[in-house]
Motif scaffolding. Structure first.
Motif: not given
Length: 289
Positions: A224-229
């Motif tokens: 999703x948008x704004x995810x942290x990987x």
């Protein structure tokens, strides 16, 4: 297993493979900074060699304990006199230390994993969701930590049934989902909303992408948008998984953050002192070289 080559207290990391482990660099950095006359090293130990290893180390008064890495985090239970409730709940041990005449086991992976996420976790969210890849010992600790932190989890592995069993065991109260590893390899046209007010994580909790291991096939259309990987792999530090995330404009966390965080808690178990975390910047820079 041979005795320590010199008459100094020592701790170790054990597993297979461990030749490229960064744990000795971390612990020896702290030992030098604190002026402690001790050492930390890496020893290759297979599952078949666990019994011999611990028989040797029990008899050595200089041995202070060991960190445990793949593939031994679950197998090591049989060598312990006791495991603390935290490690028992996770079903994996990553730190073994002396407690009087006993060998005790704990798990510091949860502390290490959550440490770089504390700023994000300190905020309130409408919804928290994590897509996690992996079903080994480290993944078990991460699933436990995420469930305790209020995440809905999608856990993917080569064996979907094993992923389901881990979720049922470690996070039975949530509406979590298991998926085959291939689920994230193929593109998706799912239309995510902007996820404002939500916290989304995408975590590689497997050895895929590590030097000497197969690559991790992950299509970033699943994020999703704004995810942290977040990638727990440390060799290489900058994995293709994280590079792909940055190309999508996502924030990233390298495996060094988790490695140093879990090592800090283990260091206290081994040497009875808190490591000098004020030197983390210098330590991280040296580990990246």
């Amino acid at each position: 297993m041979s005795r320590a080559p010199n008459a100094r207290p020592y701790a170790e990391v054990i597993g297979d493979p461990v030749a490229r482990s960064k744990s000795p660099a971390i612990h020896n950095f702290w030992l030098e900074r604190l002026g402690i006359d001790a050492e930390y090293r890496a020893v290759r130990v297979t599952a078949q060699g666990l019994e011999e290893y611990f028989a040797s180390r029990r008899a050595d008064p200089l041995w202070r304990g060991c960190n445990v890495t793949m593939p031994l985090k679950q197998e090591v239970f049989g060598a312990l006199d006791r495991a603390d409730p935290h490690a028992a709940a996770i079903g994996a041990v990553n730190t073994v230390y002396r407690d009087a005449n006993l060998l005790a086991g704990t798990n510091t992976d949860t502390l290490g994993f959550l440490e770089p996420l504390r700023p994000a976790l300190g905020a309130r969210h409408l919804y928290r969701m994590a897509r996690v890849i992996g079903t080994g010992g480290a993944a078990r600790a991460i699933v436990h930590a995420l469930a305790e932190s209020g995440f809905t989890i999608v856990l993917a592995g080569r064996d979907e049934a094993k992923a389901r069993a881990i979720l049922d065991e470690l996070a039975p109260a949530g509406e979590h989902h298991a998926a085959p590893l291939s689920h994230f390899a193929d593109p998706t046209d799912f239309a995510f909303d902007d996820r404002a007010g939500c916290l989304d994580l995408v975590v590689n909790a497997s050895p895929l992408g590590m030097t000497g291991q197969p690559p991790l096939a992950f299509d970033w259309s699943h994020a999703p948008p704004r995810s942290i990987a977040y990638d727990i792999v440390t060799d290489p530090v900058e994995t293709p998984f994280l590079q792909g995330a940055r190309e999508r404009g996502l924030a990233t966390v390298t495996g060094l953050a988790m490695l140093v965080g879990q090592a800090a808690a283990a260091f206290e178990c081994f040497f009875g002192r808190s490591p000098p975390r004020d030197a983390d910047g210098e330590l991280m820079e040296s580990l990246r070289r």
